[in-house]
Design an enzyme around this catalytic site. Sequence first.
Site, short mmCIF file in Angstrom:
data_model
loop_
_atom_site.label_atom_id
_atom_site.label_comp_id
_atom_site.label_asym_id
_atom_site.label_seq_id
_atom_site.Cartn_x
_atom_site.Cartn_y
_atom_site.Cartn_z
N ILE A 260 0.84 -1.21 0.00
CA ILE A 260 0.00 0.00 0.00
C ILE A 260 0.87 1.25 0.00
O ILE A 260 1.70 1.46 0.89
CB ILE A 260 -0.94 0.01 1.22
CG1 ILE A 260 -1.78 -1.27 1.25
CG2 ILE A 260 -1.84 1.24 1.19
CD1 ILE A 260 -2.53 -1.48 2.54
N TYR B 235 -3.53 0.67 -3.57
CA TYR B 235 -3.30 -0.67 -3.02
C TYR B 235 -2.80 -1.51 -4.20
O TYR B 235 -3.48 -1.63 -5.21
CB TYR B 235 -4.62 -1.30 -2.55
CG TYR B 235 -5.28 -0.71 -1.33
CD1 TYR B 235 -5.31 -1.43 -0.12
CD2 TYR B 235 -5.93 0.52 -1.38
CE1 TYR B 235 -5.97 -0.93 0.99
CE2 TYR B 235 -6.58 1.03 -0.27
CZ TYR B 235 -6.60 0.30 0.91
OH TYR B 235 -7.25 0.81 2.02
N HIS B 236 -1.63 -2.10 -4.05
CA HIS B 236 -1.06 -2.95 -5.10
C HIS B 236 -1.14 -4.39 -4.63
O HIS B 236 -0.41 -4.80 -3.71
CB HIS B 236 0.37 -2.53 -5.40
CG HIS B 236 1.01 -3.28 -6.52
ND1 HIS B 236 2.35 -3.17 -6.84
CD2 HIS B 236 0.50 -4.16 -7.43
CE1 HIS B 236 2.63 -3.94 -7.87
NE2 HIS B 236 1.52 -4.56 -8.24
N ILE C 115 8.96 1.19 5.17
CA ILE C 115 8.81 -0.25 5.25
C ILE C 115 8.93 -0.90 3.87
O ILE C 115 9.40 -2.03 3.74
CB ILE C 115 7.47 -0.64 5.93
CG1 ILE C 115 7.38 -2.16 6.16
CG2 ILE C 115 6.28 -0.14 5.12
CD1 ILE C 115 8.45 -2.71 7.08
N ASP C 116 8.54 -0.20 2.82
CA ASP C 116 8.65 -0.75 1.47
C ASP C 116 10.10 -0.99 1.10
O ASP C 116 10.45 -2.00 0.47
CB ASP C 116 7.95 0.15 0.44
CG ASP C 116 8.41 1.60 0.51
OD1 ASP C 116 9.00 2.03 1.53
OD2 ASP C 116 8.16 2.34 -0.47
N ARG C 117 10.99 -0.08 1.50
CA ARG C 117 12.42 -0.24 1.21
C ARG C 117 13.00 -1.41 2.00
O ARG C 117 13.79 -2.21 1.48
CB ARG C 117 13.16 1.04 1.53
CG ARG C 117 12.77 2.22 0.64
CD ARG C 117 13.29 3.54 1.19
NE ARG C 117 14.74 3.58 1.24
CZ ARG C 117 15.43 4.54 1.87
NH1 ARG C 117 14.79 5.50 2.51
NH2 ARG C 117 16.74 4.52 1.86
#
Length: 205
Positions: A6, A11-12, A73-75
């Site tokens: 997200i 939203y993916h 958090i994505d990284r």
Amino acid sequence: MLLCDIGNTSYHFNDGKKDFKEFADSFNPQTIKENVYYISVNQSVKEKLGSLENWIDLETFVDREKYYTTMGIDRIVALASINDGVVVDAGSAITVDVLKDGVFEGGFIYPGIKAMQECYKNISNALDYSFNFEVDLGKMAKNSPDAISYGYLKPFVNEIKSKNLPIILTGGDASEFKKLFPNARLDQELIFTGMKKIMKKAGLC
């Protein structure tokens, strides 16, 4: 298994067979009844999901002590998919993170293509050019379009290559940067791969 990354606008989702997206400002997460394992950089969405038992926040299973406090958090999850390498996530901003022998070495954030083009345009309409990703970075430029491209790309490329590690490209503009790093791996499933590894380690799958 339904995974979801997200961001600020969408939203993916990934169900193991296909990807699909929903707009963050209009999608109702209550319409999904199966378990969804997610990460989110969108705090307002994250708060909304907190009351839904079937939405499981994978950030609670991540050891953040290995990274700096404000790191997205994505990284972190993208890095969970590798043991050695430079991860380049080419989106609105470009994040570059280095992992060596499983240890986070650090990283940097660079303006994305559109943001930097807009920056030059704001300085002067005479600098309103698209970047040439096939510019010769081996010699200084002798025209304005190549001078802008050289100035944007040369330090970026040099810094990444100086690490002497495998390069992994992801994000919306990854294919453009592949022209600069022909030996790099292009992987648009990187975050989902990282999510699966975190789930496996936590015994969730």
